[in-house]
Every structure is written in C-alpha cells, then in structure tokens.
Design an enzyme around this catalytic site. Structure first.
Site, mmCIF file in Angstrom:
data_model
loop_
_atom_site.group_PDB
_atom_site.id
_atom_site.type_symbol
_atom_site.label_atom_id
_atom_site.label_comp_id
_atom_site.label_asym_id
_atom_site.label_seq_id
_atom_site.Cartn_x
_atom_site.Cartn_y
_atom_site.Cartn_z
ATOM 1 N N GLY A 10 0.798 -1.233 -0.078
ATOM 2 C CA GLY A 10 -0.148 0.084 -0.050
ATOM 3 C C GLY A 10 0.857 1.298 -0.109
ATOM 4 N N ASP A 34 2.248 -1.410 -4.551
ATOM 5 C CA ASP A 34 0.676 -0.834 -4.798
ATOM 6 C C ASP A 34 0.163 -1.558 -5.888
ATOM 7 O OD1 ASP A 34 -0.893 1.554 -3.133
ATOM 8 O OD2 ASP A 34 -1.688 1.013 -5.262
ATOM 9 N N ILE A 119 -2.269 -1.884 9.455
ATOM 10 C CA ILE A 119 -2.630 -0.935 9.744
ATOM 11 C C ILE A 119 -4.221 -0.403 8.921
ATOM 12 C CG2 ILE A 119 -2.381 1.773 9.652
ATOM 13 C CD1 ILE A 119 0.386 1.524 9.442
ATOM 14 N N THR A 120 -4.409 -1.369 8.078
ATOM 15 C CA THR A 120 -5.729 -1.409 7.408
ATOM 16 C C THR A 120 -6.945 -1.476 8.147
ATOM 17 O OG1 THR A 120 -4.760 -2.259 5.121
ATOM 18 C CG2 THR A 120 -7.226 -2.193 5.247
ATOM 19 N N ARG A 152 -2.401 10.211 20.708
ATOM 20 C CA ARG A 152 -3.449 11.083 20.685
ATOM 21 C C ARG A 152 -3.767 11.507 22.253
ATOM 22 N NH1 ARG A 152 -6.603 8.520 15.736
ATOM 23 N NH2 ARG A 152 -5.477 9.486 14.021
ATOM 24 N N HIS A 176 -9.668 -0.915 18.437
ATOM 25 C CA HIS A 176 -9.609 0.548 17.481
ATOM 26 C C HIS A 176 -11.015 1.010 17.234
ATOM 27 C CE1 HIS A 176 -7.405 3.835 15.821
ATOM 28 N NE2 HIS A 176 -7.744 3.644 14.596
#
Ligand code: A3D
Length: 321
Positions: A10, A34, A119-120, A152, A176
């Site tokens: 990706g 990709d 991470i997707t 965060r 998440h």
C-alpha cells in the site's frame, strides 16, 4: 552485514509517510508496493531523491509485483481504502477483507519470515484476516492502533497540563473503535498518575473526561477536517516505532492489537493490549489488573471486535474460526 528489507504494501498516504520515516531513520532498504501503476515507483523515486539532502542511505524500489518483497524482514500493510466523512471504520470491512486476502497470499509466498504490522481498518478484524490468510505465526502478525490512540491521548494531556509530551505516558486498551478504553489510572506525567494530578489541582476530572472522549473520536476528528481521507502522519510514525522495536530488539512495551489466547479472558481474537516487541515479534502480552468499570468498558470493546470478526467470517468463511 546487509541492510534490513522493509516492504510497504500500500503506497497511499500512510505508505508514503512510512517510506520517508523508514529512510530518515535508516531502518533498511525499502520496497513500496501498490496495485496502482506508477504510484509506488513515483513516490519511492521522490523519497530517494531527498536522501542526499537528509543524508540517509537506503535503496528505494517501487513495484506492482509481489515478488519484489521477497525476503522482507518487516512488512507494513496499509493496502485498502480509508474512511471518508460519514463512514465508520466498520463500513470498510467488505472491501478491505478482500484486499487482506490478496496481501496475505503475497506475504505467505514471498515473506513468510517477516514481522507483519497491519494498519488497514477496521484494524482488529483486518489484522485477524491478515494472520489467517498469510498463515504466519500469530506472534509475527500485529495490528497498529494503540500506539496511535495513546499518542493522541498523550498529546491532548500534554496540551492540557502544559508539560512536554515526552513526560506523558498514557494507556489505551481494547479495539480501535470509538469504544476503545483510555485508562486514566495507568496514565501519568513523569510517574505521577492522572488521578493524583486531578487531586493536586493540575486539572479537573471534567477536563480529563473530555480528553478521553476526544481521544476515542480522534480518528473521526481528522477525517472531518481532511474530508478526503484519514490521518496518516501519526499512524505512520506509530507503525515505525513498532518496526524499530522489532528490528533493533528494543523490547519496547507498546499497546498493539495482539492475538490473545486466554489473556484478559479473551481467546482467538486480536485486541489492543500492551505487549513487548523484540526480535521474536510479540514476546509477551502484559496483563494488567482492571477494576469493575474498566473491565466493563473493555468487555464492550471486545464485543465490537467479535462482531466485526464474525462479519469477516461470513464474507470469507474459508479463513476459518
Ligand atoms: P490511501 O491513501 O487510500 O492508501 C491506500 C493504498 O492502498 C492506495 O494507494 C491503494 O491503491 C492501495 N490498494 C488498494 N487496494 C490494494 C490492493 N489490493 N493491493 C495493494 N494495494 C492496494 O489510504 P491511507 O494510506 O490513508 O490508509 C490506509 C489504511 O489505513 C486505510 O484502511 C485506513 O482506514 C487505515 N488507517 C488505520 C489507522 C489505524 O490507526 C489503525 C489510522 C489511519 C488509517
């Protein structure tokens, strides 16, 4: 000693940022993959051309062929689609599970010894699908979310308390999603727990509650501002911290989506928990004690993850239980 090889599956917003950060930190040579022709080639050439200015040595290659990831030490997966305003992470399941199956097959064939970071989104379900489709051991396949969610939380706390982000540690557990569990009891400034700081008058419980709420909705806040996609700088920095801990055997304690086999009373699901990452991948799951309120928030979050995995099992029953 030859350099490590890092494959980025990706090459969109996060993929490009990952490549730049991996170069700047000299983590190894980088292959960007990709399905879109030209994007990985163009981004890798552009980043390689920044190397003489920044002074890092790394070979960059852009490709549309899985065979180029052969022998990768680390694979970071961002392939798929991100959220747009009005979408939840869960709306991405149908599209992204098919992508995980393709990517998993590529990893299985060409990089079966890699440490794989997914991470997707929706993260906890996609990392599950990626582990199933790649067939890699569960300690070598992890999901990135907790490092970002706690970053965060740390940033918002540092801003509120007027202290360096470096001195704020924070703890986020669970899936998440918007029902993730930021744990104030285990969050601290230079070792002083947040509840003590409230008692010391540094801030108020109402302000902490507002920060917890903002942390939970942190991804959506960025999607709402960007309008065309989701966060990418901080997500990339988070995955690079995980990759670095593996490649340099740093044994950092990081909150990651890890495969649980009974810890926290959960069996067979990927859930965000603190883990030790070293050269053997996930070397330990850290099991902390939760009080009644924390446990009920954690259980609610687990139920969301379970629901998503069940949706994946319906779409792709061949992935198994
Ligand atoms: P984006 O810039 O769209 O990049 C995704 C890339 O994947 C694009 O270049 C696509 O061409 C490529 N792609 C699509 N299908 C395939 C395929 N089958 N094989 C290979 N590549 C493919 O998105 P992004 O980089 O902003 O985000 C990537 C993913 O990360 C999304 O699913 C986001 O929702 C997710 N994300 C997760 C977090 C977490 O904290 C877990 C945070 C931010 C984004």
């Amino acid at each position: 000693m030859s350099r490590n090889k890092i494959a980025l599956l990706g090459s969109g917003q996060i993929g490009g940022t990952l490549a730049l950060l991996a170069g700047l930190k000299e983590l190894g040579d980088i292959v960007m993959f990709d399905i879109v022709e030209g994007t990985p080639q163009g981004k890798s050439l552009d980043i390689a051309e920044s190397a003489p200015i920044e002074g890092f040595d790394a070979v960059f290659k852009g490709t549309n062929s899985y065979s180029d990831i052969e022998g990768a030490d680390v694979v970071i997966v961002t392939a798929g689609v991100p959220r747009k305003p009005g979408m939840s992470r869960d709306d991405l399941v149908g599209t992204n599970i098919k992508v995980m199956e393709q990517v998993g097959a590529g990893i299985k064939k060409y990089a079966p010894n890699a440490f794989v970071i997914c991470i997707t989104n929706p993260l906890d379900a996609m990392v599950w699908a990626l582990q199933k489709s790649s067939g890699l051991p569960a300690n070598k396949v992890v999901g990135m979310a907790g490092v970002l969610d706690s970053a965060r939380f740390r940033y918002f706390l540092a801003e509120e308390l007027g202290v360096s982000v470096k001195d704020v540690t924070a703890f986020v557990l669970g899936g998440h999603g918007d029902d993730m569990v930021p744990l104030t009891r285990y969050s601290a400034v230079a070792g002083i727990p947040l509840p003590d700081l409230v008692r010391m008058g540094w801030t108020t419980q109402a302000k902490i509650d507002a920060i917890v709420d903002r942390t939970r909705k942190g991804g959506g806040e960025i999607v709402g501002l960007l309008k065309t996609g989701s966060a990418f700088y901080a997500p990339a920095a988070s995955a690079i911290a995980m990759a670095e801990s593996y490649l340099r055997d740093k044994k950092r304690v990081l909150p990651c989506a890890a495969f649980l086999t009974g810890q926290y009373g959960v069996d067979g699901l990927y859930v965000g928990v603190p883990v030790v990452i070293g050269s053997n991948g996930v070397e330990k799951v850290v099991e902390i004690e939760l009080n009644g309120h924390e446990r009920s928030m954690f259980d609610k979050s687990i139920e969301s993850v379970r629901g998503l995995v069940e949706a994946c099992q319906q779409i792709a029953p061949h992935l198994g239980a």
